[in-house]
Scaffold this motif. Sequence first.
Motif, PDB file in Angstrom:
ATOM      1  N   UNK A 625      29.752  -8.518  24.997  1.00 59.14           N
ATOM      2  CA  UNK A 625      29.234  -7.147  24.846  1.00 59.14           C
ATOM      3  C   UNK A 625      30.244  -6.240  24.154  1.00 59.14           C
ATOM      4  N   UNK A 626      30.935  -6.787  23.181  1.00 53.30           N
ATOM      5  CA  UNK A 626      31.856  -5.976  22.397  1.00 53.30           C
ATOM      6  C   UNK A 626      33.224  -5.798  23.014  1.00 53.30           C
ATOM      7  N   UNK A 627      33.482  -6.428  24.165  1.00 51.89           N
ATOM      8  CA  UNK A 627      34.785  -6.313  24.811  1.00 51.89           C
ATOM      9  C   UNK A 627      35.334  -7.703  25.102  1.00 51.89           C
ATOM     10  N   UNK A 628      36.648  -7.840  24.907  1.00 54.71           N
ATOM     11  CA  UNK A 628      37.296  -9.105  25.220  1.00 54.71           C
ATOM     12  C   UNK A 628      37.731  -9.110  26.696  1.00 54.71           C
ATOM     13  N   UNK A 629      37.571 -10.263  27.304  1.00 52.95           N
ATOM     14  CA  UNK A 629      37.977 -10.397  28.694  1.00 52.95           C
ATOM     15  C   UNK A 629      38.236 -11.840  29.053  1.00 52.95           C
ATOM     16  N   UNK A 630      38.682 -12.072  30.314  1.00 50.77           N
ATOM     17  CA  UNK A 630      38.980 -13.409  30.790  1.00 50.77           C
ATOM     18  C   UNK A 630      37.770 -13.946  31.546  1.00 50.77           C
ATOM     19  N   UNK A 631      37.313 -15.168  31.142  1.00 50.68           N
ATOM     20  CA  UNK A 631      36.155 -15.785  31.772  1.00 50.68           C
ATOM     21  C   UNK A 631      36.492 -17.228  32.104  1.00 50.68           C
ATOM     22  N   UNK A 632      35.865 -17.724  33.180  1.00 48.28           N
ATOM     23  CA  UNK A 632      36.134 -19.085  33.632  1.00 48.28           C
ATOM     24  C   UNK A 632      35.705 -20.080  32.576  1.00 48.28           C
ATOM     25  N   UNK A 633      36.543 -21.102  32.362  1.00 50.43           N
ATOM     26  CA  UNK A 633      36.237 -22.112  31.351  1.00 50.43           C
ATOM     27  C   UNK A 633      35.077 -22.998  31.791  1.00 50.43           C
ATOM     28  N   UNK A 634      34.971 -23.327  33.093  1.00 49.49           N
ATOM     29  CA  UNK A 634      33.952 -24.242  33.589  1.00 49.49           C
ATOM     30  C   UNK A 634      32.851 -23.433  34.262  1.00 49.49           C
ATOM     31  N   UNK A 635      31.617 -23.518  33.712  1.00 43.67           N
ATOM     32  CA  UNK A 635      30.525 -22.739  34.282  1.00 43.67           C
ATOM     33  C   UNK A 635      29.724 -23.534  35.304  1.00 43.67           C
ATOM     34  N   UNK A 636      30.159 -24.760  35.611  1.00 41.43           N
ATOM     35  CA  UNK A 636      29.388 -25.593  36.534  1.00 41.43           C
ATOM     36  C   UNK A 636      29.590 -25.209  37.975  1.00 41.43           C
ATOM     37  N   UNK A 637      28.850 -25.835  38.870  1.00 46.78           N
ATOM     38  CA  UNK A 637      28.979 -25.602  40.292  1.00 46.78           C
ATOM     39  C   UNK A 637      28.044 -24.533  40.788  1.00 46.78           C
ATOM     40  N   UNK A 638      27.780 -24.582  42.088  1.00 50.09           N
ATOM     41  CA  UNK A 638      26.895 -23.597  42.696  1.00 50.09           C
ATOM     42  C   UNK A 638      27.709 -22.646  43.551  1.00 50.09           C
ATOM     43  N   UNK A 639      27.044 -21.524  43.872  1.00 50.83           N
ATOM     44  CA  UNK A 639      27.736 -20.509  44.662  1.00 50.83           C
ATOM     45  C   UNK A 639      28.065 -21.036  46.067  1.00 50.83           C
ATOM     46  N   UNK A 640      27.329 -22.034  46.493  1.00 54.61           N
ATOM     47  CA  UNK A 640      27.607 -22.602  47.808  1.00 54.61           C
ATOM     48  C   UNK A 640      28.923 -23.360  47.864  1.00 54.61           C
ATOM     49  N   UNK A 641      29.414 -23.741  46.671  1.00 53.58           N
ATOM     50  CA  UNK A 641      30.699 -24.451  46.629  1.00 53.58           C
ATOM     51  C   UNK A 641      31.888 -23.510  46.664  1.00 53.58           C
ATOM     52  N   UNK A 642      31.619 -22.218  46.611  1.00 52.78           N
ATOM     53  CA  UNK A 642      32.710 -21.241  46.546  1.00 52.78           C
ATOM     54  C   UNK A 642      33.405 -21.146  47.909  1.00 52.78           C
ATOM     55  N   UNK A 643      34.670 -21.512  47.942  1.00 53.59           N
ATOM     56  CA  UNK A 643      35.456 -21.435  49.166  1.00 53.59           C
ATOM     57  C   UNK A 643      36.852 -20.882  48.842  1.00 53.59           C
ATOM     58  N   UNK A 644      37.333 -19.970  49.671  1.00 57.39           N
ATOM     59  CA  UNK A 644      38.688 -19.464  49.436  1.00 57.39           C
ATOM     60  C   UNK A 644      39.733 -20.435  49.989  1.00 57.39           C
ATOM     61  N   UNK A 645      40.928 -20.265  49.535  1.00 53.97           N
ATOM     62  CA  UNK A 645      42.068 -20.988  50.126  1.00 53.97           C
ATOM     63  C   UNK A 645      42.528 -20.189  51.350  1.00 53.97           C
ATOM     64  N   UNK A 646      42.452 -20.814  52.513  1.00 50.40           N
ATOM     65  CA  UNK A 646      42.694 -20.106  53.774  1.00 50.40           C
ATOM     66  C   UNK A 646      44.078 -20.448  54.304  1.00 50.40           C
ATOM     67  N   UNK A 647      44.824 -19.408  54.692  1.00 52.55           N
ATOM     68  CA  UNK A 647      46.165 -19.572  55.263  1.00 52.55           C
ATOM     69  C   UNK A 647      46.189 -18.896  56.631  1.00 52.55           C
ATOM     70  N   UNK A 648      46.484 -19.686  57.675  1.00 53.94           N
ATOM     71  CA  UNK A 648      46.534 -19.166  59.041  1.00 53.94           C
ATOM     72  C   UNK A 648      47.992 -18.966  59.422  1.00 53.94           C
ATOM     73  N   UNK A 649      48.498 -17.766  59.288  1.00 52.53           N
ATOM     74  CA  UNK A 649      49.887 -17.475  59.594  1.00 52.53           C
ATOM     75  C   UNK A 649      50.085 -17.020  61.023  1.00 52.53           C
ATOM     76  N   UNK A 650      51.338 -16.853  61.402  1.00 47.37           N
ATOM     77  CA  UNK A 650      51.661 -16.412  62.759  1.00 47.37           C
ATOM     78  C   UNK A 650      51.379 -14.941  62.956  1.00 47.37           C
ATOM     79  N   UNK A 651      51.225 -14.191  61.842  1.00 44.55           N
ATOM     80  CA  UNK A 651      50.997 -12.753  61.955  1.00 44.55           C
ATOM     81  C   UNK A 651      49.740 -12.292  61.222  1.00 44.55           C
ATOM     82  N   UNK A 652      49.201 -13.153  60.349  1.00 48.15           N
ATOM     83  CA  UNK A 652      48.076 -12.713  59.548  1.00 48.15           C
ATOM     84  C   UNK A 652      47.227 -13.909  59.134  1.00 48.15           C
ATOM     85  N   UNK A 653      46.003 -13.617  58.743  1.00 50.17           N
ATOM     86  CA  UNK A 653      45.103 -14.592  58.126  1.00 50.17           C
ATOM     87  C   UNK A 653      44.897 -14.142  56.682  1.00 50.17           C
ATOM     88  N   UNK A 654      45.096 -15.064  55.747  1.00 54.32           N
ATOM     89  CA  UNK A 654      45.005 -14.719  54.328  1.00 54.32           C
ATOM     90  C   UNK A 654      44.027 -15.673  53.640  1.00 54.32           C
TER      91      UNK A 654
END
Length: 951
Positions: A625-654
């Motif tokens: 749309x007339x603007x340059x930006x960063x986009x994912x190279x691989x468009x495959x996969x479903x939204x159900x596969x989306x998972x964050x990287x989870x870190x369980x710390x002694x003081x926080x969850x990230x």
Amino acid sequence: MGHHILFLLLISCTYASEWFTTMPSSMETTSGYEYVTDNSDTHVSCNDTDTEFPSLTVVVDTSGSMSYYLYQLQNVAKDLVTRLDSSTKVARQYTLMEFNDPNVGPLQVSCSPTDFFNSIYFLSAQSGNDCPELAMAGLLQALKATPAGSVVILITDASAKDYYDTDTVNQIFSLLDSLKVKVFIFAGYCDSMYGYDYKVYKDIATRSYGLVFQASYSTSYIADLLYFYMQVPINSTTRLYSFDTDWTYWWYSDSFSVPSNLTSLIVSISGPNSNWYFYNSFGITQHFTTFFSDAWGTVLYLERPPSGVWSFTVYTYSAFSIRIEGYKGFTFNTSSLCSRCDSNALCKKDVIDFTCVCKDGFSGDGYSCYDIDECNAYTWQNPCSSYSYCLNTFGSYECVCYSGFQLQNKTCVDIDECSSPDLNNCDPNAVCTNYYGSYSCYCPTGFYGDGYRCEVDECTKDVCGFGRECIKYYGSHNCSDPCLSYTTLNEPTRSTSYHLYYYDYWYYGRSDYYLNGWYSFTGSGGSQMADYCPSQGSCYTMFPMWLQGTHPEPSDGIVNGTICTSYYDTCCQWTSSVKIKACPGGIYVYKFGYAIQYYSGYCTDPSTVPDSCLCADNEECREVDGHYGCYCKDDGGSVGDLQPELSCGAQEIKATFQKCDLEKHNLNTKNVHLLDSYCTGFNDFNSTNIITVVSILKNGVCGNELVNNGTHVIFKNTILLSSAELVGGVDELAINISCVYPLDMQLSLETALKPFSSSEVVVVEGTGKLQVTMAIYKDSTYTSPYEGSQVTLTSKTNLYIGVILKLGGSSQYSVQITNCYAAASVNSTPKYDIIKNSCPTKQDNSIKVTGNGESSSPRFSIQLFGYVQNLNSVYLYCSIHVCNGTCAPSCGGARALIATDTVSSDATLGLGPINKQVDPTTSPPTAGAYSKVASLAMVLVFLSGTLLFAV
């Protein structure tokens, strides 16, 4: 032959490095010196020698370990020479003899004290292969060249190597008897002070009525000792008493006879300072004058002593020697003796009949006086009053007022320089301001300069035109457009969306204190300053700075704005000025001055990030749309596969997401949050392509749900994301996250909504924070703390107390409960001891203590109101130690053994109120029994890292 005084100072050994340079060969022809290297009996005739007073001989060991002692000898010689008569007053022979191993010599003789001092200055310590030195050989050769009545110094720190040379020692004794010398010996030893190689020194001292001193003690008063005996005329003393001991006496008493008509009594003592008491023949205590006293010896004298049988008593802790002499002065020609005094000295009588004393304002020995610099802080306290300085004059001084003050009635008063143009250097167009002792000048509005030079400021008359900055110099000015000259700042962490989410983490972050000039912002952090108050901890700085007000339009030119500096909950604690201009291309430039606070930084608005292509490895830069930006190279996969990287710390969850993974599923990267919508995602530090969402490990924080199954606690939450196309950010995707933690005593405290506890924080430098917490638990599992502001127990209910040390890697530390008691308040009585001297009191059998001093979490329990029966409401006060290692007390005997490896000093923790559940059939409790406000006693103890490990 007159009475001779020989002074030996012995000091040697062969391991020290050389401190001084060797004497140059040119010294061999120094005027006034004769050098002798053989063993002949040699004397130099000093034609004007005054036979009433002794000469001086120094015999010195120059082996390798003598560097320090040669340095001391140089200071002694310098002090002595400045105090002795000049060559035109009392003439003396000065003899210097060196000895080493295996060499003895050279021998140097002079009539000049200055040449004598110079020769000592060029002595150097070198060679030598073992500790004992040829002290006897050196002494013998020196005595052969020494005139009658001399003071002789022999210097070594070692035993005599040639003590067994009977012929040499016998010749020394013969010379001592014939010359009637007095020997004072400063001697070190190689093996033992009781060996024959050291005892020969004591034999020489006793034979000559002298003393032996330890070489290891201070030598600062040697010059005083020499000066005293070099003023005693030859053949003017009588030996009255002598005693030596190698053993320690707690006290020792003896008597001696004092003849009549003595001028004074002289007592010389070797050994440490002790308590000496002298009594005349009538038993009256006689008070002596101390000529000098040092660790190695003392010289005392008493004028006009009464005759008869005297006694003395000494209280000491070491071996000592004592010599007592009677001095009978000759009848002198006082006018002749006083004629020797310096013109700036007075002639006064003393222990040896007369002395020359320098007048006030002068110092010296009386025969040579020099001016005292009263203004030198090392010799005299500055005698002048405030606002003045001291000016030394010959024999006196003057006080001179500092600039800006003038003398009135011997006091320096302020000059009002602004009262007259003749008193200041201000420009005629400047304003003068007077200060105490000074003044200042400044140029008024419309003028430029430092006040001492003022000229018309063209920049106040808008000479540059619209949108241009005028810069004034002396004699000229310059016009410039700030849009053409500025510095770019592009750190992404300046964004207000950047936060440090670390719990209880103290940081400093960025400092823009030294930024000065025109600047603009660019990059992924934003292109404009934030015009709203940032939250504390954002922008990677301690004190965020933001623009109060709106940005100007290009048509506004250069405008003045206000910078606010945020301080915790105060958005605008400090303010400063800024100039702003809107430049073509949507760029803003800011003219910053020095910031008010050091650890403060300028914040940018992340919503002003321009189009950019700072892409991650799994992204590509392309135009949409007339603007340059960063986009994912691989468009495959479903939204159900989306998972964050989870870190369980002694003081926080990230939880972290790749930005492109969100965008390829058309999810809004600016609307990622937990159940609590205030806990939003943010760009990670140094990576604008990662989105992170963080929650502190607390029940209810950010929507956290806590589940306790008895053995573990589970923190649950939900990450909510919305479609990028939905206006208003309607949530359409939920990702459930959870972290499981084993349930232990420390975590059970953290999970309590309102844990009924008291905390003690011990900060150890360099190791982070050490926190000790005490809490009341419901049962013996110590996993369920009481919550709220008070606790109510029956008389038969056990009270469970747990103390916890909280620190990563804290296994090296232990906690010891030293004392604990219950009372109505901290200072009230009676006090019911629960733990005394680290052990449970024997007054109540229900008290159980475990892990005290053996772990980081000691515990104890008690049937509190079965023990404390007279109170319906009590507070609990406990003192603790933190130990490096273990510090378990021994409680088997009558009392505890207190630990000695503590890290912290006693700190007191307090809990309460703890209320007794009263039987309704009994009388009502007192009004204070149901206090609803918890009173927590908290003490902060700060320790350095060195104290932490000092056992």
